[in-house]
Design an enzyme around this catalytic site. Structure first.
Site, mmCIF file in Angstrom:
data_model
loop_
_atom_site.group_PDB
_atom_site.id
_atom_site.type_symbol
_atom_site.label_atom_id
_atom_site.label_comp_id
_atom_site.label_asym_id
_atom_site.label_seq_id
_atom_site.Cartn_x
_atom_site.Cartn_y
_atom_site.Cartn_z
ATOM 1 N N ASN A 46 10.372 48.471 105.818
ATOM 2 C CA ASN A 46 10.520 47.631 104.591
ATOM 3 C C ASN A 46 11.014 48.759 103.600
ATOM 4 O O ASN A 46 10.124 49.170 102.809
ATOM 5 C CB ASN A 46 9.198 47.064 104.205
ATOM 6 C CG ASN A 46 9.247 46.389 102.955
ATOM 7 O OD1 ASN A 46 10.395 46.061 102.441
ATOM 8 N ND2 ASN A 46 8.142 45.908 102.496
ATOM 9 N N TRP A 47 12.242 48.473 103.155
ATOM 10 C CA TRP A 47 12.786 49.390 102.193
ATOM 11 C C TRP A 47 12.626 49.144 100.651
ATOM 12 O O TRP A 47 13.090 49.693 99.951
ATOM 13 C CB TRP A 47 14.200 49.576 102.645
ATOM 14 C CG TRP A 47 14.722 50.612 103.758
ATOM 15 C CD1 TRP A 47 13.780 50.945 104.456
ATOM 16 C CD2 TRP A 47 15.955 50.766 104.240
ATOM 17 N NE1 TRP A 47 14.472 51.801 105.498
ATOM 18 C CE2 TRP A 47 15.951 51.446 105.289
ATOM 19 C CE3 TRP A 47 17.325 50.200 103.842
ATOM 20 C CZ2 TRP A 47 16.944 51.925 106.284
ATOM 21 C CZ3 TRP A 47 18.245 50.911 104.642
ATOM 22 C CH2 TRP A 47 18.185 51.856 105.800
ATOM 23 N N LYS A 48 12.055 48.135 100.472
ATOM 24 C CA LYS A 48 11.794 47.312 99.246
ATOM 25 C C LYS A 48 12.887 47.552 98.272
ATOM 26 O O LYS A 48 14.068 47.518 98.837
ATOM 27 C CB LYS A 48 10.684 48.105 98.779
ATOM 28 C CG LYS A 48 9.190 48.256 99.599
ATOM 29 C CD LYS A 48 7.934 48.562 99.084
ATOM 30 C CE LYS A 48 6.889 48.347 100.004
ATOM 31 N NZ LYS A 48 5.504 48.597 99.574
ATOM 32 N N HIS A 106 4.928 39.219 101.629
ATOM 33 C CA HIS A 106 4.387 40.525 101.401
ATOM 34 C C HIS A 106 3.729 40.454 99.944
ATOM 35 O O HIS A 106 3.785 39.563 99.062
ATOM 36 C CB HIS A 106 5.553 41.383 101.081
ATOM 37 C CG HIS A 106 5.208 42.708 100.945
ATOM 38 N ND1 HIS A 106 4.873 43.495 99.974
ATOM 39 C CD2 HIS A 106 5.313 43.773 101.933
ATOM 40 C CE1 HIS A 106 4.629 44.469 100.006
ATOM 41 N NE2 HIS A 106 4.748 44.923 101.551
ATOM 42 N N GLU A 139 3.384 42.113 97.487
ATOM 43 C CA GLU A 139 4.014 42.488 96.047
ATOM 44 C C GLU A 139 4.733 41.028 95.765
ATOM 45 O O GLU A 139 4.697 40.752 94.760
ATOM 46 C CB GLU A 139 5.383 43.560 96.401
ATOM 47 C CG GLU A 139 4.594 44.914 96.104
ATOM 48 C CD GLU A 139 5.399 45.993 97.393
ATOM 49 O OE1 GLU A 139 6.563 45.593 97.358
ATOM 50 O OE2 GLU A 139 4.855 46.885 97.420
ATOM 51 N N GLU A 190 -1.469 43.956 106.235
ATOM 52 C CA GLU A 190 -1.325 45.103 105.191
ATOM 53 C C GLU A 190 -2.636 44.830 104.079
ATOM 54 O O GLU A 190 -2.269 43.975 103.285
ATOM 55 C CB GLU A 190 -0.046 44.868 104.498
ATOM 56 C CG GLU A 190 1.266 44.800 105.480
ATOM 57 C CD GLU A 190 2.430 45.306 104.718
ATOM 58 O OE1 GLU A 190 3.067 46.279 105.163
ATOM 59 O OE2 GLU A 190 2.802 44.614 103.841
ATOM 60 N N GLY A 194 1.307 51.901 99.635
ATOM 61 C CA GLY A 194 2.010 52.563 98.562
ATOM 62 C C GLY A 194 1.078 53.530 97.979
ATOM 63 O O GLY A 194 1.312 54.034 97.119
ATOM 64 N N SER A 203 0.729 52.494 104.100
ATOM 65 C CA SER A 203 0.704 53.976 104.203
ATOM 66 C C SER A 203 0.847 54.630 105.609
ATOM 67 O O SER A 203 0.217 55.529 105.888
ATOM 68 C CB SER A 203 -0.418 54.621 103.444
ATOM 69 O OG SER A 203 -0.550 54.444 101.948
ATOM 70 N N GLY A 239 6.483 51.137 104.612
ATOM 71 C CA GLY A 239 7.350 51.218 103.425
ATOM 72 C C GLY A 239 7.948 52.436 103.229
ATOM 73 O O GLY A 239 8.947 53.064 103.823
ATOM 74 N N GLY A 240 7.204 53.238 102.509
ATOM 75 C CA GLY A 240 7.842 54.715 102.079
ATOM 76 C C GLY A 240 8.405 55.598 103.202
ATOM 77 O O GLY A 240 9.630 56.018 103.085
HETATM 78 P P1 PGA Z 1 3.952 51.787 102.455
HETATM 79 O O1 PGA Z 1 4.241 50.053 102.435
HETATM 80 O O2 PGA Z 1 3.963 52.009 103.771
HETATM 81 O O3 PGA Z 1 4.769 52.507 101.725
HETATM 82 O O4 PGA Z 1 2.636 51.816 102.214
HETATM 83 C C1 PGA Z 1 4.101 49.035 103.320
HETATM 84 C C2 PGA Z 1 4.574 47.962 102.795
HETATM 85 O O5 PGA Z 1 4.538 47.386 101.752
HETATM 86 O O6 PGA Z 1 5.220 47.049 103.824
#
Ligand code: PGA
Length: 255
Positions: A9-11, A94, A96, A168, A174, A213, A234-235
């Site tokens: 997930n590149w956001k 998600h 967010e 999640e 994050g 994470s 994500g990251g």
């Molecule tokens: P993260 O994000 O791996 O940076 O914690 C995961 C996500 O939001 O899908």
């Protein structure tokens, strides 16, 4: 045996140069796990093109979609257009989107049902806040998110093959804070049971991914749990090198 997945997930990250570097670094070699990535909507075509040139079996999807069919909805991204571009999946729910954009259960359910009607695979995300975990509410929160978000989900096999759940925990996204493999396994098992018992779905065959994470150094412990079928990352999905390491770990666990 269920397949393993690494879903990036590149956001709202990556520019054209970093997308290039991602594919230059990518080395999936003999990886057998599923490797998917959700770039910004504006980059979907570019990523599809680069991933096919890279000769990888790589699925591309969206981080968010409209609940509506094509029409007068300025600024939205339609499931129909995603299909048209060759995208295959969409994230729905998600944290967010839930917290920053106030997407509620009813809206998420509409998005999910609309994505499904357009033959997209839905990666439906659920997860509890830290306060909720501290108050012993994790299972109740997850169950409610599943029951509301998956309301009226068709029980036919084709629709069910288009459902993936991502657990999640919000406190782990994050933050560098990661659920222990045992904590994650416990919730994944609960999700599987809830899908089967409360939603009449095929919980045993629904992929359930962990997110929060995940990185190459902690992936093995998480992904080797019985009910963890992969990771939504994500990251650590932004760099081709880390993404490749994650895919190698997941693939090794499928053997
Ligand atoms: P993260 O994000 O791996 O940076 O914690 C995961 C996500 O939001 O899908």
């Amino acid at each position: 045996m269920r397949k393993k997945f690494i879903v990036g997930n590149w956001k709202m990250n990556q520019d054209l140069a970093s997308i290039d570097s991602f594919f230059n670094e990518l080395s999936l070699g003999s990886c057998t796990c599923e490797t998917w990535v959700a770039p910004q909507a504006l980059h979907i075509s570019t990523v599809i093109e680069k991933s096919s040139k890279a000769g990888k079996s790589f699925f591309v999807g969206a981080q968010n979609i409209s609940e509506n069919s094509n029409g007068a909805f300025t600024g939205e991204n339609s499931a129909e257009t995603l299909q048209d571009l060759g995208a295959t999946f969409a994230l729905v729910g998600h944290s967010e989107r839930r917290s920053l954009y106030k997407e509620d259960h009813a809206l998420l359910n509409k998005k999910l049902m609309h994505a499904l009607s357009q033959n997209l695979i839905v990666v439906f995300c659920v997860g509890e806040q830290l306060e909720e975990r501290k108050n012993g509410m994790t299972e109740a929160v997850i169950k409610y998110q599943l029951l509301e978000g998956l309301k009226n989900f068709p029980t036919d096999q084709l629709s069910q093959s288009r459902l993936i759940i991502a657990y999640e925990p919000v406190w782990a996204i994050g933050t560098g804070e990661v659920a222990s493999p045992a904590q994650a396994q416990e919730v994944h098992h609960f999700i599987r049971k809830t899908l089967t018992k409360d939603l009449d779905l095929d919980g045993d065959n629904t992929p359930i991914l962990y997110g929060g994470s995940v990185k190459p150094s902690n992936a093995d412990g998480l992904l080797s749990q019985m009910d963890i079928d992969g990771a939504l990352v994500g990251g650590a999905s932004l760099l081709g090198e880390d993404f490749s390491k994650l895919a190698q770990i997941a693939s090794k666990l499928m053997k």
